[in-house]
Design an enzyme around this catalytic site. Sequence first.
Site, PDB file in Angstrom:
ATOM      1  N   GLU A  21       0.847  -1.210   0.000  1.00  0.00           N
ATOM      2  CA  GLU A  21       0.000   0.000   0.000  1.00  0.00           C
ATOM      3  C   GLU A  21       0.875   1.249   0.000  1.00  0.00           C
ATOM      4  O   GLU A  21       0.577   2.231  -0.666  1.00  0.00           O
ATOM      5  CB  GLU A  21      -0.963   0.004   1.194  1.00  0.00           C
ATOM      6  CG  GLU A  21      -1.973  -1.125   1.178  1.00  0.00           C
ATOM      7  CD  GLU A  21      -2.673  -1.319  -0.160  1.00  0.00           C
ATOM      8  OE1 GLU A  21      -3.069  -0.325  -0.791  1.00  0.00           O
ATOM      9  OE2 GLU A  21      -2.808  -2.475  -0.606  1.00  0.00           O
ATOM     10  N   TRP A  62       1.733   1.812  -3.463  1.00  0.00           N
ATOM     11  CA  TRP A  62       0.751   2.543  -4.284  1.00  0.00           C
ATOM     12  C   TRP A  62       0.914   4.046  -4.093  1.00  0.00           C
ATOM     13  O   TRP A  62       0.770   4.826  -5.034  1.00  0.00           O
ATOM     14  CB  TRP A  62      -0.675   2.118  -3.931  1.00  0.00           C
ATOM     15  CG  TRP A  62      -1.089   0.871  -4.653  1.00  0.00           C
ATOM     16  CD1 TRP A  62      -1.120  -0.388  -4.147  1.00  0.00           C
ATOM     17  CD2 TRP A  62      -1.503   0.768  -6.026  1.00  0.00           C
ATOM     18  NE1 TRP A  62      -1.525  -1.268  -5.121  1.00  0.00           N
ATOM     19  CE2 TRP A  62      -1.774  -0.594  -6.276  1.00  0.00           C
ATOM     20  CE3 TRP A  62      -1.671   1.685  -7.066  1.00  0.00           C
ATOM     21  CZ2 TRP A  62      -2.212  -1.045  -7.527  1.00  0.00           C
ATOM     22  CZ3 TRP A  62      -2.109   1.236  -8.313  1.00  0.00           C
ATOM     23  CH2 TRP A  62      -2.370  -0.112  -8.529  1.00  0.00           C
ATOM     24  N   TRP A  82     -18.591  11.174 -20.977  1.00  0.00           N
ATOM     25  CA  TRP A  82     -19.202  11.598 -19.706  1.00  0.00           C
ATOM     26  C   TRP A  82     -20.561  12.206 -19.996  1.00  0.00           C
ATOM     27  O   TRP A  82     -20.746  12.866 -21.032  1.00  0.00           O
ATOM     28  CB  TRP A  82     -18.288  12.596 -18.978  1.00  0.00           C
ATOM     29  CG  TRP A  82     -16.893  12.071 -18.875  1.00  0.00           C
ATOM     30  CD1 TRP A  82     -15.811  12.487 -19.571  1.00  0.00           C
ATOM     31  CD2 TRP A  82     -16.441  10.983 -18.055  1.00  0.00           C
ATOM     32  NE1 TRP A  82     -14.697  11.734 -19.253  1.00  0.00           N
ATOM     33  CE2 TRP A  82     -15.062  10.797 -18.313  1.00  0.00           C
ATOM     34  CE3 TRP A  82     -17.052  10.134 -17.133  1.00  0.00           C
ATOM     35  CZ2 TRP A  82     -14.300   9.814 -17.688  1.00  0.00           C
ATOM     36  CZ3 TRP A  82     -16.295   9.159 -16.508  1.00  0.00           C
ATOM     37  CH2 TRP A  82     -14.939   9.001 -16.780  1.00  0.00           C
ATOM     38  N   ASN A 125     -10.874   2.872   2.037  1.00  0.00           N
ATOM     39  CA  ASN A 125     -10.440   2.701   0.639  1.00  0.00           C
ATOM     40  C   ASN A 125     -11.423   1.883  -0.194  1.00  0.00           C
ATOM     41  O   ASN A 125     -11.723   2.227  -1.329  1.00  0.00           O
ATOM     42  CB  ASN A 125      -9.056   2.047   0.605  1.00  0.00           C
ATOM     43  CG  ASN A 125      -8.549   1.879  -0.811  1.00  0.00           C
ATOM     44  OD1 ASN A 125      -8.396   2.854  -1.540  1.00  0.00           O
ATOM     45  ND2 ASN A 125      -8.326   0.646  -1.234  1.00  0.00           N
ATOM     46  N   TRP A 178     -14.748  11.986 -13.794  1.00  0.00           N
ATOM     47  CA  TRP A 178     -13.973  11.674 -12.578  1.00  0.00           C
ATOM     48  C   TRP A 178     -13.473  12.940 -11.895  1.00  0.00           C
ATOM     49  O   TRP A 178     -13.287  12.976 -10.669  1.00  0.00           O
ATOM     50  CB  TRP A 178     -12.806  10.732 -12.885  1.00  0.00           C
ATOM     51  CG  TRP A 178     -11.774  11.245 -13.849  1.00  0.00           C
ATOM     52  CD1 TRP A 178     -11.719  11.010 -15.186  1.00  0.00           C
ATOM     53  CD2 TRP A 178     -10.644  12.092 -13.549  1.00  0.00           C
ATOM     54  NE1 TRP A 178     -10.634  11.646 -15.740  1.00  0.00           N
ATOM     55  CE2 TRP A 178      -9.947  12.317 -14.762  1.00  0.00           C
ATOM     56  CE3 TRP A 178     -10.149  12.664 -12.385  1.00  0.00           C
ATOM     57  CZ2 TRP A 178      -8.797  13.104 -14.841  1.00  0.00           C
ATOM     58  CZ3 TRP A 178      -8.996  13.446 -12.455  1.00  0.00           C
ATOM     59  CH2 TRP A 178      -8.338  13.673 -13.667  1.00  0.00           C
ATOM     60  N   TRP A 207      -8.795   8.118  -8.595  1.00  0.00           N
ATOM     61  CA  TRP A 207      -9.958   8.421  -9.443  1.00  0.00           C
ATOM     62  C   TRP A 207      -9.766   7.893 -10.852  1.00  0.00           C
ATOM     63  O   TRP A 207     -10.672   7.312 -11.435  1.00  0.00           O
ATOM     64  CB  TRP A 207     -10.238   9.931  -9.447  1.00  0.00           C
ATOM     65  CG  TRP A 207     -11.073  10.280  -8.251  1.00  0.00           C
ATOM     66  CD1 TRP A 207     -10.643  10.741  -7.049  1.00  0.00           C
ATOM     67  CD2 TRP A 207     -12.493  10.109  -8.133  1.00  0.00           C
ATOM     68  NE1 TRP A 207     -11.698  10.880  -6.182  1.00  0.00           N
ATOM     69  CE2 TRP A 207     -12.846  10.507  -6.828  1.00  0.00           C
ATOM     70  CE3 TRP A 207     -13.499   9.671  -8.987  1.00  0.00           C
ATOM     71  CZ2 TRP A 207     -14.158  10.471  -6.362  1.00  0.00           C
ATOM     72  CZ3 TRP A 207     -14.823   9.630  -8.532  1.00  0.00           C
ATOM     73  CH2 TRP A 207     -15.136  10.028  -7.237  1.00  0.00           C
TER      74      TRP A 207
HETATM   75  C1  LIG Z   1     -11.007   7.432  -5.609  1.00  0.00           C
HETATM   76  C2  LIG Z   1      -9.870   7.377  -4.613  1.00  0.00           C
HETATM   77  C3  LIG Z   1      -9.335   8.555  -4.132  1.00  0.00           C
HETATM   78  C4  LIG Z   1      -8.264   8.506  -3.209  1.00  0.00           C
HETATM   79  N1  LIG Z   1      -7.748   9.692  -2.747  1.00  0.00           N
HETATM   80  C5  LIG Z   1      -6.704   9.665  -1.876  1.00  0.00           C
HETATM   81  C6  LIG Z   1      -6.138  10.868  -1.387  1.00  0.00           C
HETATM   82  O1  LIG Z   1      -6.515  11.988  -1.759  1.00  0.00           O
HETATM   83  N2  LIG Z   1      -5.120  10.778  -0.480  1.00  0.00           N
HETATM   84  C7  LIG Z   1      -4.623   9.569  -0.053  1.00  0.00           C
HETATM   85  O2  LIG Z   1      -3.702   9.550   0.766  1.00  0.00           O
HETATM   86  N3  LIG Z   1      -5.138   8.419  -0.527  1.00  0.00           N
HETATM   87  C8  LIG Z   1      -6.157   8.419  -1.411  1.00  0.00           C
HETATM   88  N4  LIG Z   1      -6.676   7.236  -1.860  1.00  0.00           N
HETATM   89  C9  LIG Z   1      -6.024   5.964  -1.468  1.00  0.00           C
HETATM   90  C10 LIG Z   1      -6.560   5.274  -0.201  1.00  0.00           C
HETATM   91  O3  LIG Z   1      -7.962   5.205  -0.243  1.00  0.00           O
HETATM   92  C11 LIG Z   1      -6.130   5.960   1.086  1.00  0.00           C
HETATM   93  O4  LIG Z   1      -4.734   6.213   1.066  1.00  0.00           O
HETATM   94  C12 LIG Z   1      -6.436   5.073   2.308  1.00  0.00           C
HETATM   95  O5  LIG Z   1      -7.810   4.794   2.368  1.00  0.00           O
HETATM   96  C13 LIG Z   1      -5.998   5.784   3.564  1.00  0.00           C
HETATM   97  O6  LIG Z   1      -6.341   5.066   4.706  1.00  0.00           O
HETATM   98  P1  LIG Z   1      -5.244   4.395   5.634  1.00  0.00           P
HETATM   99  O7  LIG Z   1      -4.206   5.393   5.982  1.00  0.00           O
HETATM  100  O8  LIG Z   1      -5.968   3.731   6.744  1.00  0.00           O
HETATM  101  O9  LIG Z   1      -4.627   3.318   4.649  1.00  0.00           O
HETATM  102  P2  LIG Z   1      -3.808   1.976   4.949  1.00  0.00           P
HETATM  103  O10 LIG Z   1      -4.607   0.861   4.383  1.00  0.00           O
HETATM  104  O11 LIG Z   1      -3.412   1.888   6.355  1.00  0.00           O
HETATM  105  O12 LIG Z   1      -2.537   2.144   4.006  1.00  0.00           O
HETATM  106  C14 LIG Z   1      -1.300   2.718   4.460  1.00  0.00           C
HETATM  107  C15 LIG Z   1      -0.903   3.893   3.604  1.00  0.00           C
HETATM  108  O13 LIG Z   1      -0.656   3.481   2.266  1.00  0.00           O
HETATM  109  C16 LIG Z   1      -1.089   4.490   1.351  1.00  0.00           C
HETATM  110  N5  LIG Z   1      -2.157   3.940   0.501  1.00  0.00           N
HETATM  111  C17 LIG Z   1      -3.029   2.969   0.804  1.00  0.00           C
HETATM  112  N6  LIG Z   1      -3.822   2.685  -0.261  1.00  0.00           N
HETATM  113  C18 LIG Z   1      -3.429   3.517  -1.242  1.00  0.00           C
HETATM  114  C19 LIG Z   1      -3.856   3.732  -2.596  1.00  0.00           C
HETATM  115  N7  LIG Z   1      -4.838   2.991  -3.152  1.00  0.00           N
HETATM  116  N8  LIG Z   1      -3.245   4.690  -3.340  1.00  0.00           N
HETATM  117  C20 LIG Z   1      -2.236   5.424  -2.811  1.00  0.00           C
HETATM  118  N9  LIG Z   1      -1.779   5.269  -1.538  1.00  0.00           N
HETATM  119  C21 LIG Z   1      -2.375   4.326  -0.774  1.00  0.00           C
HETATM  120  C22 LIG Z   1      -1.630   5.637   2.182  1.00  0.00           C
HETATM  121  O14 LIG Z   1      -0.598   6.580   2.346  1.00  0.00           O
HETATM  122  C23 LIG Z   1      -1.994   4.950   3.487  1.00  0.00           C
HETATM  123  O15 LIG Z   1      -1.968   5.806   4.603  1.00  0.00           O
HETATM  124  C24 LIG Z   1      -7.738   7.258  -2.789  1.00  0.00           C
HETATM  125  C25 LIG Z   1      -8.303   6.079  -3.286  1.00  0.00           C
HETATM  126  C26 LIG Z   1      -9.348   6.134  -4.183  1.00  0.00           C
HETATM  127  C27 LIG Z   1      -9.949   4.847  -4.697  1.00  0.00           C
END
Ligand SMILES: Cc1cc2nc3c(=O)[nH]c(=O)nc-3n(C[C@H](O)[C@H](O)[C@H](O)COP(=O)(O)OP(=O)(O)OC[C@H]3O[C@@H](n4cnc5c(N)ncnc54)[C@H](O)[C@@H]3O)c2cc1C
Length: 464
Positions: A285, A288, A317, A354, A372, A395
């Site tokens: 993660e 990502w 769209w 997420n 989007w 997105w």
């Molecule tokens: C449509 C959409 C928009 C999003 N917008 C953002 C946003 O603006 N900012 C943001 O930080 N994340 C975004 N995410 C990714 C993800 O949803 C969040 O990072 C995550 O939900 C944060 O919760 P957590 O810290 O508990 O994640 P955890 O599951 O604990 O993951 C640990 C860390 O990994 C990173 N991470 C995890 N999943 C992703 C992912 N899919 N993409 C990129 N990094 C990830 C984050 O930094 C997160 O804190 C988005 C995802 C989607 C589908």
Amino acid sequence: MSLLVWFRRDLRVQDNPALWQAVQDARERAQPLTALYVFDPEGVGGWAPGGASRWYLERSLLSLHETLAGLGVPLKVERGRMTDVVRAFAHKVRIEGVYWNRVIEPGQAALDQSIAQSLRQTGVTVEVFDDDCLLMPEQLRRPNGERYKVFTPFWRRALELLEASPATVRLRPVPAPLDRQLQVDPGMLQSAGIAGRAAWQQKLAHHWMPGEHAALDRWARFFLSGIEDYDHTRDLPGLAATSRLSSALHFGELSAARLFAQCAERLAHETSDAARAGIRRYLAELGWREFGRHVLYGRPDSINRSLDRRFDQPGVWKPDPDGRLLRAWQRGETGIALVDAGMRELWETGWMHNRVRMVVASFLTKNLGIHWREGARWFWDTLVDADLASNTLGWQWVAGCGTDAAPYYRIFNPDTQAERFDPDHLYRSRWLPDGLRPTPIADLKTSRERALSRYRMAVKGEAA
Ligand SMILES: Cc1cc2nc3c(=O)[nH]c(=O)nc-3n(C[C@H](O)[C@H](O)[C@H](O)COP(=O)(O)OP(=O)(O)OC[C@H]3O[C@@H](n4cnc5c(N)ncnc54)[C@H](O)[C@@H]3O)c2cc1C
């Protein structure tokens, strides 16, 4: 003469390369050190900072101000265009050297260059450090020199490089305090006008405690007792099973390097299979997050345009002339339970799980046919973790027009997703306690068919 450390997306004192070096030099040269943060209300590329992140930022800066005071470094917060403010500040306080950590975002490299150049012209030394990513975009290319477009090979290669050269992830302790007594001034942020005073923003305080100390505590708790279940619970929005560190990582209250290093160290001796799987998944993660930064670095225009240009054609769209559909989505009044629960979680807390982010994004872009960018804008304003790279990646991935995107025919069915990931209704009943649901604004089956036909037109050039 004195030294200046310019804080940007690194609001912490631990593992902070620019601060570390600035404190060492200040001590060696017996010069005072000042810290500066510049709040630019215009933001980058038309993406002015959103309401929830402004609230978070203000509190995080207050916490940094207190921590820095303990180190003998006063923090000044100014408002305006970065270039003007940094130059003027350096001149006003007779600065001899400036230190900062790079931010990997569109426009930031040019900004760094122009500020560094104008400071150097006036005889000020400049030291810039890498900190935003585990590996900087220049360090990670495909064997043919191109940038990675697919996550799995990107992350495989990143892990190879990180494992081959652990020194890449360099942690630094908190610098020893400078010999200077400072008072904490709780009103120091008032003139910067960062956060609004809307009731909506104030309620975020029930859910978040910004600042480095709180972030370290949250990480320690998750690392000690959450990470071993992460692999099989991270997709269940009804549980508090993820780390909730995205805002801390966005503002740099914690470094990705620290999380990576601790995970890698534990993997080396961890014997529990569950814990190993959880740690590996957590690292992916973080991968990502890294991938989003690398993609955005290569394609800065993707904050406003689809990476796959076929999705910018007319007809992909659907118009929503009076904004009725978009408003229903934003307010959690679509009549689709998991979508409405997610949108209410976002409005109430400034964060959304997420799995649910993917579902609400798929519903907006595919079932409702709304661009989007509209969804990304709403997230941008309401998320405490709003991050240009991760938001754009997320997105465009869900909409099917991004790098390594979900294929266009993959359309999440919110009801099936709810049965699978919220089987006990924990999440839906938490955010929709009244049980009264409006009539759905879209029929999931027919809107899916229409979305497929629009997407087929975009991808294969077939008539819709
Ligand atoms: C449509 C959409 C928009 C999003 N917008 C953002 C946003 O603006 N900012 C943001 O930080 N994340 C975004 N995410 C990714 C993800 O949803 C969040 O990072 C995550 O939900 C944060 O919760 P957590 O810290 O508990 O994640 P955890 O599951 O604990 O993951 C640990 C860390 O990994 C990173 N991470 C995890 N999943 C992703 C992912 N899919 N993409 C990129 N990094 C990830 C984050 O930094 C997160 O804190 C988005 C995802 C989607 C589908």
